[in-house]
Design a protein around this motif. Structure first.
Motif, mmCIF file in Angstrom:
data_model
loop_
_atom_site.group_PDB
_atom_site.id
_atom_site.type_symbol
_atom_site.label_atom_id
_atom_site.label_comp_id
_atom_site.label_asym_id
_atom_site.label_seq_id
_atom_site.Cartn_x
_atom_site.Cartn_y
_atom_site.Cartn_z
ATOM 1 N N PRO A 1 -6.213 4.591 0.691
ATOM 2 C CA PRO A 1 -7.012 4.162 -0.464
ATOM 3 C C PRO A 1 -7.367 2.679 -0.367
ATOM 4 O O PRO A 1 -6.675 1.899 0.291
ATOM 5 N N ALA A 2 -8.437 2.279 -1.028
ATOM 6 C CA ALA A 2 -8.793 0.860 -1.109
ATOM 7 C C ALA A 2 -7.723 0.142 -1.919
ATOM 8 O O ALA A 2 -7.415 0.543 -3.036
ATOM 9 N N ARG B 1 -10.499 -1.169 2.320
ATOM 10 C CA ARG B 1 -9.524 -0.195 2.786
ATOM 11 C C ARG B 1 -8.852 -0.854 3.991
ATOM 12 O O ARG B 1 -9.486 -1.031 5.027
ATOM 13 N N GLU C 1 -7.579 6.736 -5.447
ATOM 14 C CA GLU C 1 -8.372 5.506 -5.401
ATOM 15 C C GLU C 1 -8.283 4.788 -6.745
ATOM 16 O O GLU C 1 -9.249 4.706 -7.507
ATOM 17 N N ARG D 1 -14.119 -2.709 6.867
ATOM 18 C CA ARG D 1 -13.071 -2.215 5.958
ATOM 19 C C ARG D 1 -13.567 -2.073 4.518
ATOM 20 O O ARG D 1 -12.824 -1.616 3.653
ATOM 21 N N GLU E 1 0.826 -1.207 0.000
ATOM 22 C CA GLU E 1 0.000 0.000 0.000
ATOM 23 C C GLU E 1 0.862 1.261 0.000
ATOM 24 O O GLU E 1 1.858 1.353 0.708
ATOM 25 N N ALA F 1 -14.768 -0.534 1.416
ATOM 26 C CA ALA F 1 -14.780 0.843 0.921
ATOM 27 C C ALA F 1 -15.807 1.026 -0.184
ATOM 28 O O ALA F 1 -16.314 2.136 -0.374
#
Length: 142
Positions: free
Chosen positions: A93-94, A87, A60, A130, A55, A132
């Motif tokens: 960001p996802a 996320r 996104e 979590r 990550e 998104a």
């Protein structure tokens, strides 16, 4: 049962390999979704650029790509086979994908991640919070 879920379950046990999308040989979470798409719909709708293994801060990217090809829906509207974006850290960001499934014990999702490969996990509250975004993949290739 959704054709998407049936196909994705055929990937269970595939080892994790960043950037790959080959059933039985290796894939990451995006590679799983790409592989299922190719198996059921043929060619991917756009080329997949190189992406970082871990990550990083930024836009996104996954959500924007999904929105170019699929309709975003609420989790309450999602059915087995639809796409879930996660996320992994608050405010980030996802960066993780899974495909909604269903087992007798309740909702689950099929995904790939490091040290585990492709697995089906219960959609427990820690995972659910979590989420998104959800996209209606079943409308496109279901």
């Amino acid at each position: 049962m959704s054709r998407i879920v049936t196909e994705a379950r055929g990937w269970i046990g595939t080892p994790y390999l960043h950037g790959a999308a080959r059933r039985g040989a290796g894939c990451d979470c995006l590679g799983l979704v790409r592989g299922v798409w190719i198996a059921l719909a043929g060619a991917e709708p756009e080329p997949v650029p190189a992406y970082p293994r871990h990550e990083v801060r930024g836009g996104e990217i996954l959500r924007d790509a999904a929105a170019r090809h699929l309709r975003e829906i609420g989790l309450a509207q999602a059915v087995p086979g639809d796409l879930l974006l996660f996320r992994l850290h608050a405010g980030a960001p996802a960066r993780h994908l899974g495909l909604l499934a269903l087992r007798e014990a309740g909702p689950s999702f099929i995904h790939a991640y490091e040290r585990h490969g492709v697995v089906e996990s219960p959609l427990t509250p820690p995972w659910a919070r979590r989420i998104a975004a959800c996209f209606a993949l079943t409308e496109r290739i279901g």
